[in-house]
Design an enzyme around this catalytic site. Structure first.
Site, mmCIF file in Angstrom:
data_model
loop_
_atom_site.group_PDB
_atom_site.id
_atom_site.type_symbol
_atom_site.label_atom_id
_atom_site.label_comp_id
_atom_site.label_asym_id
_atom_site.label_seq_id
_atom_site.Cartn_x
_atom_site.Cartn_y
_atom_site.Cartn_z
ATOM 1 N N HIS A 52 15.816 -2.329 3.533
ATOM 2 C CA HIS A 52 15.635 -3.302 2.454
ATOM 3 C C HIS A 52 16.336 -2.833 1.191
ATOM 4 O O HIS A 52 16.824 -1.694 1.126
ATOM 5 C CB HIS A 52 14.145 -3.567 2.176
ATOM 6 C CG HIS A 52 13.331 -2.352 1.883
ATOM 7 N ND1 HIS A 52 13.483 -1.600 0.749
ATOM 8 C CD2 HIS A 52 12.354 -1.743 2.596
ATOM 9 C CE1 HIS A 52 12.621 -0.602 0.772
ATOM 10 N NE2 HIS A 52 11.932 -0.649 1.883
HETATM 11 P P1 TYD Z 1 7.149 -1.606 4.247
HETATM 12 O O1 TYD Z 1 7.790 -1.814 2.909
HETATM 13 O O2 TYD Z 1 7.220 -2.762 5.221
HETATM 14 O O3 TYD Z 1 7.787 -0.351 4.941
HETATM 15 P P2 TYD Z 1 9.323 -0.023 5.135
HETATM 16 O O4 TYD Z 1 9.684 0.881 3.974
HETATM 17 O O5 TYD Z 1 9.458 0.678 6.434
HETATM 18 O O6 TYD Z 1 10.099 -1.326 5.051
HETATM 19 O O7 TYD Z 1 5.651 -1.200 4.002
HETATM 20 C C1 TYD Z 1 4.686 -1.245 5.020
HETATM 21 C C2 TYD Z 1 3.404 -1.835 4.467
HETATM 22 O O8 TYD Z 1 2.895 -1.027 3.420
HETATM 23 C C3 TYD Z 1 3.595 -3.234 3.892
HETATM 24 O O9 TYD Z 1 2.547 -4.058 4.376
HETATM 25 C C4 TYD Z 1 3.452 -3.054 2.407
HETATM 26 C C5 TYD Z 1 2.627 -1.797 2.259
HETATM 27 N N1 TYD Z 1 2.990 -1.005 1.060
HETATM 28 C C6 TYD Z 1 2.163 -1.045 -0.034
HETATM 29 O O10 TYD Z 1 1.133 -1.759 -0.063
HETATM 30 N N2 TYD Z 1 2.489 -0.272 -1.127
HETATM 31 C C7 TYD Z 1 3.600 0.504 -1.155
HETATM 32 O O11 TYD Z 1 3.872 1.188 -2.172
HETATM 33 C C8 TYD Z 1 4.463 0.509 0.005
HETATM 34 C C9 TYD Z 1 5.711 1.323 0.020
HETATM 35 C C10 TYD Z 1 4.108 -0.258 1.090
#
Ligand code: TYD
Length: 138
Positions: A52
């Site tokens: 992302h």
């Molecule tokens: P996500 O952003 O999908 O992970 P990746 O970096 O692999 O794309 O995050 C996974 C889940 O964690 C998503 O449901 C959002 C949650 N999350 C939070 O609530 N707070 C945070 O600071 C982060 C990084 C993720």
């Protein structure tokens, strides 16, 4: 943002027979004020995560344990940064697509961010990212 803004930053390291120690300070080694810290752990070997871009969020990533690659893409080309020491961090400004790949088994990725978590801050569709970049909107 340009690749020249993406930087590997070396952190202090105190070597000691009792165990080594490193640290990072905001607005010093980490070039922004930290509003968020999260970590990725219990990762099966070879996995990838985090494909992302952020509209607004600077990041600093440390391989606290093990190794992984961070693929950074500015919309025109990609660069791979291998993180495999706990005394180096990778600074990534906002507006870059990034993915963390090839985690070694049980590696730990520690991440600092300049913004609180907000889903609206994320661009998760690569084509949307590319269009914003091509139009100078990111
Ligand atoms: P996500 O952003 O999908 O992970 P990746 O970096 O692999 O794309 O995050 C996974 C889940 O964690 C998503 O449901 C959002 C949650 N999350 C939070 O609530 N707070 C945070 O600071 C982060 C990084 C993720």
């Amino acid at each position: 943002m340009e690749f020249s803004d993406v930087k590997i930053i070396q952190l202090p390291k105190f070597t000691d027979p009792r165990g080594n120690l490193s640290f990072a300070e905001q607005l010093n080694h980490i070039p922004f004020e930290i509003k968020r810290t999260y970590w990725i752990y219990d990762v099966p070997g070879g996995e990838s995560r985090g494909g992302h871009a952020f509209r607004k969020n600077e990041e600093f990533i440390i391989a606290l344990s093990g190794a992984f690659n961070v693929v950074v893409d500015d919309g025109k080309s990609k660069q791979v940064f291998q993180l495999n020491r706990s005394y180096y961090g990778l600074y990534i400004p906002a507006g870059m697509w990034r993915e963390i790949c090839d985690f070694s088994t049980n590696s730990v990725a520690l991440e600092f961010g300049s913004e609180h978590y907000s889903p609206e801050n994320y661009i998760r569709d690569y084509n949307e990212f590319k269009t914003l970049k091509d139009n100078g909107k990111l």
